[in-house]
Design an enzyme around this catalytic site. Structure first.
Site, short mmCIF file in Angstrom:
data_model
loop_
_atom_site.label_atom_id
_atom_site.label_comp_id
_atom_site.label_asym_id
_atom_site.label_seq_id
_atom_site.Cartn_x
_atom_site.Cartn_y
_atom_site.Cartn_z
N CYS A 191 0.81 -1.27 -0.12
CA CYS A 191 0.06 -0.02 0.17
C CYS A 191 0.84 1.23 -0.07
CB CYS A 191 -0.91 -0.06 1.05
SG CYS A 191 -2.30 1.18 0.84
N ASN A 227 -7.33 0.34 0.56
CA ASN A 227 -7.30 1.59 1.34
C ASN A 227 -6.32 2.42 0.96
OD1 ASN A 227 -7.83 3.66 3.20
ND2 ASN A 227 -7.22 2.49 4.77
N PHE A 268 -3.69 7.67 -3.08
CA PHE A 268 -2.66 8.10 -3.84
C PHE A 268 -2.27 6.86 -5.10
CE2 PHE A 268 -2.77 11.14 -0.67
CZ PHE A 268 -2.05 12.20 -1.03
N HIS A 271 -3.84 -4.92 -0.27
CA HIS A 271 -3.56 -5.43 1.06
C HIS A 271 -3.50 -6.84 1.00
CE1 HIS A 271 -3.32 -2.10 4.02
NE2 HIS A 271 -3.94 -1.56 2.99
N GLU A 288 -2.95 -9.40 3.20
CA GLU A 288 -3.43 -9.83 4.44
C GLU A 288 -4.93 -9.50 5.01
OE1 GLU A 288 -3.26 -5.43 5.37
OE2 GLU A 288 -2.09 -6.82 4.02
#
Length: 359
Positions: free
Chosen positions: A247, A289, A292, A331, A333
């Protein structure tokens, strides 16, 4: 108690107070997950933001500490259509109580889907939730507070001290904590790593002297260009240790390579974002999430784009074989979301075991 939500464009929404009373300001964003609100609320990447939950009913199951992604929520505020007061089965803390305990101001009774459409059409914007200000006062405050891209937010959520998790005999791996979710550390520990988490401003020399098999550059909040110390550390690590960026860490790696980043109109937030693996010609559903993105036109020679977002074509993954570095914008995870991409932690293990010389 009556509460108002005032947007930068002058829009005003009336609702009821949720959580702590008072005034909160931040960048207004929306997330599309149908579940996983506990993980969302405690994700450090939401620092500086007021989060709109588009799913209409939030709080029908309780909050449990073992499922939180940080010690305390970092978001500025929460907007929901309906807050359920009594978790199913009577177990776990309810949403209102959890927000009050952690000092988070929220508002309920808002048409969150209409609000999400407004953000999607006009882009993210500053907003105020307040039980004490009049509309004119809230608008005045919005003109005074800084935009999210002008704030340095990572240092507010990074660890203040070095911490270690996992087995004593596990392979040592370092995490540069830009706002790391607990699930990232858990995913590494489950795969046999002994994980040591370092503050975001840790110099590269400290990480190299620690002698890990690799370094994870974690997720985190805000504008990657404001975390210039992390960019310098990452640049100094290139060619010295295998790196895995997640991220914000993906964006930091791109900046360290000399590429550019830019702000998206409304970002990608939720657990249903399709991403295409260009090497395998497969599409995965991912948890995301971020606000940018990496500018593909500025990537240096030798940086391969490995994943792209199916919806808008933005860069979702990089592989730099010269430095034994890879990164993803999503992500792996999850928490919340699908576990389709958990195998990337296994790829990091293989890369770390092989080292730079065998990449």
């Amino acid at each position: 108690m009556k509460s108002i939500l005032v947007l930068e464009d002058g829009s005003v929404f009336e609702g009821k107070a949720l959580g702590l009373t008072g005034t909160a300001w931040g960048e207004l964003v929306f997330t599309t997950g149908m579940t996983g609100y506990q993980e969302t609320i405690t994700d450090p990447s939401y620092a500086g933001q007021i989060v709109v939950m588009t799913y209409p009913l939030i709080g029908n199951y309780g909050f449990f500490e073992e499922f939180t992604e940080s010690e305390r929520p970092a978001l500025r505020g929460l907007v929901v259509r309906e807050a359920w007061g009594d978790p199913q089965g009577g177990s776990g803390e309810n949403l209102d109580g959890y927000l009050k305990r952690h000092g988070i101001i929220g508002i309920e009774g808002i048409d969150t889907r209409a609000l999400a459409k407004k953000i999607k059409d006009g882009g993210v914007m500053k907003a105020v939730i307040s039980t004490e200000l009049e509309e004119e006062e809230a608008l005045k405050l919005l003109h005074e507070v800084p935009a999210l891209e002008d704030q340095e937010l990572v240092k507010a959520v990074t660890t203040k001290e070095i911490k270690t998790y996992g087995r004593e005999d596990g392979m040592p791996v370092a995490v540069l904590d830009l706002g790391a979710k607990k699930s990232i550390v858990k995913s590494l520990v489950e795969r046999g790593f002994r994980v040591t988490v370092f503050p975001a401003d840790t110099p590269a020399k400290v990480l190299v002297d620690f002698e890990p098999v690799g370094v994870v550059i974690s997720n985190g909040p805000g504008n990657p260009k404001k975390a210039d110390y992390a960019v310098k550390t990452t640049r100094d690590l290139l060619g010295k240790l295998p790196l895995f960026g997640i991220c914000l860490g993906h964006q930091i790696i791109a900046l360290a390579l000399g590429a550019n980043t830019y702000k998206l109109k409304f970002g990608h937030r939720g657990c249903n974002h399709p991403v295409k693996d260009l090497r395998k010609d497969k599409v995965y559903i991912t948890s995301q999430n971020h606000g940018f993105a990496v500018d593909s036109e500025t990537l240096p020679e030798g940086a391969e784009v490995t994943f792209v977002n199916v919806n808008d074509g933005t860069v979702e993954g990089l592989w730099i074989p010269k430095y034994s570095v890879f990164s993803v914008q999503f992500h792996p995870e999850a928490s919340p979301g699908p576990l389709d991409m958990g195998h990337l932690f296994d790829e990091f293990i293989a890369l770390a075991k092989g080292g730079i010389e065998n990449a």
